[in-house]
Design an enzyme around this catalytic site. Structure first.
Site, PDB file in Angstrom:
ATOM      1  N   GLY A 187       0.819  -1.198   0.000  1.00 30.89           N
ATOM      2  CA  GLY A 187       0.000   0.000   0.000  1.00 30.89           C
ATOM      3  C   GLY A 187       0.853   1.249   0.000  1.00 30.89           C
ATOM      4  O   GLY A 187       1.946   1.273  -0.566  1.00 30.89           O
ATOM      5  N   LEU A 188       0.343   2.294   0.641  1.00 28.58           N
ATOM      6  CA  LEU A 188       1.022   3.591   0.712  1.00 28.58           C
ATOM      7  C   LEU A 188       1.298   4.158  -0.678  1.00 28.58           C
ATOM      8  O   LEU A 188       2.337   4.753  -0.931  1.00 28.58           O
ATOM      9  CB  LEU A 188       2.327   3.488   1.513  1.00 28.58           C
ATOM     10  CG  LEU A 188       2.179   3.053   2.978  1.00 28.58           C
ATOM     11  CD1 LEU A 188       3.555   2.928   3.625  1.00 28.58           C
ATOM     12  CD2 LEU A 188       1.319   4.041   3.750  1.00 28.58           C
ATOM     13  N   CYS A 189       0.351   3.935  -1.588  1.00 22.63           N
ATOM     14  CA  CYS A 189       0.510   4.476  -2.940  1.00 22.63           C
ATOM     15  C   CYS A 189      -0.777   5.195  -3.371  1.00 22.63           C
ATOM     16  O   CYS A 189      -1.217   5.093  -4.518  1.00 22.63           O
ATOM     17  CB  CYS A 189       0.887   3.385  -3.935  1.00 22.63           C
ATOM     18  SG  CYS A 189      -0.104   1.893  -3.861  1.00 22.63           S
ATOM     19  N   GLY A 190      -1.380   5.910  -2.414  1.00 22.93           N
ATOM     20  CA  GLY A 190      -2.562   6.692  -2.732  1.00 22.93           C
ATOM     21  C   GLY A 190      -3.737   5.817  -3.125  1.00 22.93           C
ATOM     22  O   GLY A 190      -3.973   4.756  -2.543  1.00 22.93           O
TER      23      GLY A 190
END
Length: 298
Positions: free
Chosen positions: A88-91
């Site tokens: 994750g952590l990709c908008g």
């Protein structure tokens, strides 16, 4: 107002977060350079291969060549390939792909979904978790090609689909992924993977043959080898497009997070200075009041 100790603790926490997001942004930028280089090199080959194959398929005599991958049949069993990421952590990168896949399913395969003949092949853990939580039928387990992204690992997945389609266990395969446009923009894309989409030959090609190509040994023999290869390349390209888009989305997200951390630090430092000044003012007032009390007592 929070006391000075609480504000100092929050400032230290935000500084740590800022260091992490800044580091993740630099890592994503390095990975993006590699991913972008791979997809830029593959695109011309993939496009030209698709152009040649479409040209040949449009002009070959159906009586001279039959392929299980061009055979169209009633659409009962459908597999939708959804390419997301493992992390994750990709908008909104993964959410956008998953929602576009759901829109495609509701628009094109609502009947198969209702009948329970729709399955999803998820490349990437995030998509697998998303659809499994929503009760979709999964075609095998999560296909983790990103742990060791190469043509060979993607080819294994493509071959499983090709074999299943040739055997008649699936009738249609749809491909959904994020196409890399630039660092901040990806195009949500869905394409028919199987059966191989047909293209109409132009009048000039029909009259004069397949462009300027000279075929040796012949069209049928070439297509027998070319069609599976082009389908493997098509899936590999979609995975590389998604991988580049993921790194671009993560770099953008971490850049925004770092900027937000800077803004939050400015606000916290302002609050800290205000609280410190208030504490100093209170202490001065207490000292003045105490001195006044002493003077009045004497």
């Amino acid at each position: 107002m929070a006391n000075l100790k609480e504000i100092r603790g929050r400032i230290a926490s935000v500084k740590t977060t800022k260091q992490m997001t800044s580091a993740m942004k630099m890592v994503a930028a390095a990975k993006l350079n590699r991913a972008q280089d791979r997809i830029v090199k593959l695109r011309p080959y993939a496009v030209k291969l698709q152009e040649i194959m479409s040209d040949i398929v449009a002009n070959v005599d159906p009586e001279d060549f039959r392929s299980p991958y061009t055979e169209e049949r009633p659409v009962e069993n459908v597999v939708v390939i959804v390419v997301t990421s493992n992390r994750g952590l990709c908008g909104a990168f993964n959410t956008a792909a998953a929602r576009h896949a759901e829109d495609t399913i509701n628009e094109k395969f609502a009947e198969q979904k209702e009948n329970g003949t729709l399955q999803l092949l998820c490349i990437g853990k995030k998509g697998y978790e998303y659809f499994r939580r929503r009760g979709y039928n999964m075609w095998g387990e999560n296909h983790d090609v990103f742990a060791s992204l190469s043509f060979e690992t993607v080819q294994d997945v493509a071959d499983q689909l090709l074999d299943a389609y040739a055997e008649g266990t699936i009738d249609h395969v749809e491909l959904v992924y994020n196409e890399f446009k630039n660092v901040v923009f990806q195009i949500r894309t869905n394409e028919q993977f199987l059966p191989l989409p047909k293209t109409e030959a132009s009048e000039e090609e029909t009259a004069g043959g397949s462009g300027d190509y000279i075929f040796e040994p012949g069209q049928a023999e070439i297509l027998t080898d070319l069609i599976p290869k082009s389908l493997r390349i098509k899936l590999y390209r979609s995975v590389l497009e998604s991988n580049a888009g993921e790194q671009g989305a993560r770099m953008t997200a971490m850049d925004s997070a770092t900027e937000n951390a800077d803004e939050l630090l400015r606000e916290l430092r302002l609050k800290y200075n205000q609280a410190r000044q208030a504490a100093i003012t209170t202490e001065i007032l207490e000292i003045v009041a105490g001195a006044a009390a002493l003077e009045s007592g004497s």
